[in-house]
Motif scaffolding. Structure first.
Motif, short mmCIF file in Angstrom:
data_model
loop_
_atom_site.label_atom_id
_atom_site.label_comp_id
_atom_site.label_asym_id
_atom_site.label_seq_id
_atom_site.Cartn_x
_atom_site.Cartn_y
_atom_site.Cartn_z
N VAL A 41 48.96 47.67 56.44
CA VAL A 41 50.28 47.02 56.48
C VAL A 41 50.82 46.85 55.06
O VAL A 41 52.00 47.12 54.79
CB VAL A 41 50.19 45.66 57.19
CG1 VAL A 41 51.50 44.88 57.03
CG2 VAL A 41 49.88 45.84 58.67
N ILE A 42 49.97 46.41 54.13
CA ILE A 42 50.39 46.25 52.73
C ILE A 42 50.82 47.58 52.16
O ILE A 42 51.85 47.70 51.49
CB ILE A 42 49.24 45.65 51.90
CG1 ILE A 42 48.92 44.23 52.39
CG2 ILE A 42 49.59 45.63 50.41
CD1 ILE A 42 47.69 43.63 51.75
N VAL A 160 50.24 37.37 39.63
CA VAL A 160 50.00 37.95 40.94
C VAL A 160 48.54 37.78 41.35
O VAL A 160 48.23 37.37 42.48
CB VAL A 160 50.38 39.45 40.95
CG1 VAL A 160 49.92 40.12 42.25
CG2 VAL A 160 51.88 39.62 40.79
N ALA A 161 47.61 38.07 40.44
CA ALA A 161 46.18 37.98 40.75
C ALA A 161 45.78 36.54 41.07
O ALA A 161 45.08 36.28 42.07
CB ALA A 161 45.37 38.51 39.58
N THR A 162 46.21 35.60 40.25
CA THR A 162 45.83 34.20 40.44
C THR A 162 46.35 33.65 41.76
O THR A 162 45.61 33.03 42.54
CB THR A 162 46.36 33.34 39.27
OG1 THR A 162 45.87 33.86 38.04
CG2 THR A 162 45.92 31.89 39.43
N LEU A 167 45.69 32.05 47.49
CA LEU A 167 46.20 32.03 48.86
C LEU A 167 45.27 32.74 49.83
O LEU A 167 45.12 32.31 50.98
CB LEU A 167 47.59 32.68 48.90
CG LEU A 167 48.70 31.95 48.14
CD1 LEU A 167 50.00 32.72 48.23
CD2 LEU A 167 48.90 30.53 48.67
N LEU A 168 44.64 33.81 49.38
CA LEU A 168 43.78 34.60 50.25
C LEU A 168 42.43 33.94 50.48
O LEU A 168 41.94 33.85 51.61
CB LEU A 168 43.60 36.00 49.65
CG LEU A 168 43.00 37.10 50.53
CD1 LEU A 168 43.89 37.36 51.73
CD2 LEU A 168 42.82 38.38 49.72
N VAL A 169 41.81 33.46 49.40
CA VAL A 169 40.44 32.93 49.48
C VAL A 169 40.43 31.45 49.82
O VAL A 169 39.64 31.01 50.67
CB VAL A 169 39.71 33.18 48.14
CG1 VAL A 169 38.30 32.59 48.18
CG2 VAL A 169 39.65 34.68 47.84
N ILE A 170 41.29 30.67 49.18
CA ILE A 170 41.26 29.22 49.37
C ILE A 170 42.11 28.79 50.57
O ILE A 170 41.66 28.03 51.43
CB ILE A 170 41.76 28.48 48.10
CG1 ILE A 170 40.96 28.95 46.87
CG2 ILE A 170 41.66 26.97 48.29
CD1 ILE A 170 39.47 28.69 46.96
N VAL A 175 47.97 38.77 54.95
CA VAL A 175 48.83 39.74 54.27
C VAL A 175 49.94 39.07 53.47
O VAL A 175 50.28 39.50 52.37
CB VAL A 175 49.44 40.71 55.30
CG1 VAL A 175 50.41 41.67 54.64
CG2 VAL A 175 48.33 41.49 56.01
N GLU A 176 50.48 37.96 54.00
CA GLU A 176 51.59 37.30 53.31
C GLU A 176 51.22 36.79 51.93
O GLU A 176 52.08 36.65 51.05
CB GLU A 176 52.17 36.17 54.16
CG GLU A 176 51.17 35.08 54.51
CD GLU A 176 50.49 35.32 55.86
OE1 GLU A 176 50.18 36.49 56.15
OE2 GLU A 176 50.28 34.35 56.60
N SER A 177 49.94 36.51 51.71
CA SER A 177 49.51 36.00 50.40
C SER A 177 49.82 37.00 49.29
O SER A 177 50.17 36.61 48.16
CB SER A 177 48.01 35.68 50.41
OG SER A 177 47.25 36.85 50.65
N ILE A 178 49.70 38.29 49.59
CA ILE A 178 49.95 39.33 48.58
C ILE A 178 51.42 39.34 48.19
O ILE A 178 51.76 39.42 47.00
CB ILE A 178 49.53 40.71 49.12
CG1 ILE A 178 48.11 40.67 49.73
CG2 ILE A 178 49.63 41.76 48.02
CD1 ILE A 178 47.04 40.19 48.78
#
Length: 472
Positions: A41-42, A160-162, A167-170, A175-178
């Motif tokens: 999707v990304i 972007v990385a931080t 959002l993804l891990v914590i 997908v929206e986190s990216i």
């Protein structure tokens, strides 16, 4: 010119090593928290972003590249830059408004489900902010401010990385986190770029200059569409013929193939502004030829490494679901190089023959489309990679032959071909002989990389220029 080029190229390359390094660091995180279909999707939205960024702003940033250096005075430069910026800003603002208004029907159309509506809205905002960031960062290139451009890139990728990891891990978003991370990174990067070039941004809009720039750049929209098709038709065809799961695997291969940009970006970012500035000087032809030889040296080193270490990289950075990408990485590395090597054929741009550029890219795109839909049903993902590589090679050859008429650069074609053949034959022989991953085979491959580097150095670079490059 060569000294300035290598200085600027080193700065851009150093920044790219860092930013691409962060991007590669994110791959194992993404592949552990996202399934291949979610990763697909990304990748699908990256395809949409590419076509939007290539078309709706009518490639006006490329006009700045051509007209900024030839502007008669500071007032003209400000007028060109400001007019192009406000045009870009308004275009992307309306793009997001339309995407938001029709997000339910568009998400159904593009992703076969209205469940993706919110993701579609986040992705549309990410695309809009990326378009503005693309313009403002490119302006630093056209003003020949490599350090500022690299700083902006680093800040963007760190944000972007931080945010993405948090959002993804914590926060356990998917997908929206990216896309949320990209929005924040693009916004901060755009503001920072404007600050570094603030003397050129005013509340000015000159319709005469806008018309002048669009006359130059609008044919490049067709060229941009051709570039888009040439770059992304493989993924579009994979999604249609094989599905999102296979697209996710191919997307991972493409991420690792992006290592080619570690070499490409330094040359691409610094060469074109300098060529447009110095092309009238007699020694520029020889300088570009020598720079191309140096580029081939680094490019062939990366190609050799991508052939013999692709399996090790995937084992180290991904999970077993993505190991099928190993045979694709080297092919996509070569395709990335060839598709961007048009910068070494600047004659068409110097002569302002943008319609010829459009003809080349559209022809290449049509060829790539035919090859993908022919080879993918037969060879699967490998068919997509081969189709992309073959069309990229033909596209570059068209650029080189036609551009020579307007700006005849004396390339050392024989040495380049010998070096290319030497790398391909020896590297694939190494993979065939040392296929298993052990400490012994890795050691042998490292020794091979040292030997092949020396061989292609003697073929491509004069000793005095290699010494000069090392000193710089």
């Amino acid at each position: 010119m060569i000294k300035i080029f290598f200085k600027h190229s080193f700065i851009y390359a150093l920044g790219t090593v860092f930013t691409r390094g962060i991007a590669i660091f994110l791959v194992p995180i993404y592949t552990r928290y996202l399934s291949p279909s979610e990763y697909g999707v990304i990748d699908f939205f990256l395809i949409i972003a590419a076509i939007i960024n290539l078309t709706i702003a009518l490639e006006i940033s490329q006009s700045i590249a051509r007209f900024y250096q030839e502007a008669h005075d500071k007032e003209d430069k400000v007028s060109y830059t400001s007019t192009a910026f406000w045009f870009t800003f308004v275009v992307y603002f309306f793009y997001f408004c339309i995407s938001w208004s029709f997000s339910d029907s568009l998400s159904q159309l593009l992703l076969d489900s209205k469940e993706y509506q919110m993701i579609f809205i986040w992705a549309s905002l990410a695309i809009a902010t990326n378009g503005i960031f693309y313009f403002t960062q490119n302006q630093l290139r056209w003003q020949i401010q490599p350090k500022d451009s690299v700083i902006v890139s680093i800040v963007n990728v760190m944000v972007v990385a931080t945010v993405a990891i948090y959002l993804l891990v914590i926060m356990k978003l998917k997908v929206e986190s990216i896309f949320i991370a990209q929005i924040l990174g693009n916004t901060i990067g755009s503001l920072q770029s404007i600050y570094y070039a603030k003397s050129n941004y005013k509340f000015i809009f000159d319709f005469v200059k806008l018309k002048e720039m669009l006359v130059f750049s609008s044919p490049l929209v067709l060229s941009g569409v051709g570039v888009f098709i040439a770059m992304y038709i493989d993924r579009i065809a994979i999604k249609e013929l094989l599905g999102l799961n296979e697209l996710g695997i191919y997307g991972v291969a493409f991420r690792f193939a992006a290592v080619a940009s570690l070499v490409m970006i330094g040359f691409q970012s610094s060469l074109m502004p300098l060529v447009y500035k110095y092309y009238k000087e007699a020694e520029t032809l020889q300088s570009v030829s020598k720079i191309f030889n140096m580029f081939c040296l680094f490019a062939l080193f990366v190609v050799a490494a991508s052939i013999i270490f692709s399996k090790e990289v995937l084992v180290l950075f991904t999970t077993e679901a993505f190991y099928g990408a190993s045979s694709l990485i080297a092919l996509l590395v070569m395709a990335t190089f060839f598709s961007n090597m048009y910068i070494f054929a600047p004659g068409i741009g110097i002569a302002k023959k943008t319609k010829l550029t459009a003809m080349i890219t559209i022809s290449t795109a049509i060829l790539n489309t035919i090859l993908n839909y022919t080879l993918i049903p037969v060879f699967g993902l490998s068919g997509a990679a081969y189709a992309t590589l073959m069309s990229a090679i033909i596209g570059f050859l068209l650029y080189a032959v036609l551009a020579y008429k307007y700006y005849p650069i004396p390339y050392k074609i024989k040495n380049i071909l010998i070096a290319f053949a030497t790398v391909l034959i020896s590297a694939y022989a190494m993979v065939y002989k040392f296929d298993e991953i052990t400490f012994g085979t890795i050691g042998v491959k490292i020794i091979y990389m040292l030997v092949i580097s020396v061989v292609i150095s003697f073929l491509l670079v004069e000793r005095k220029y290699m010494e000069k490059f090392i000193r710089i």
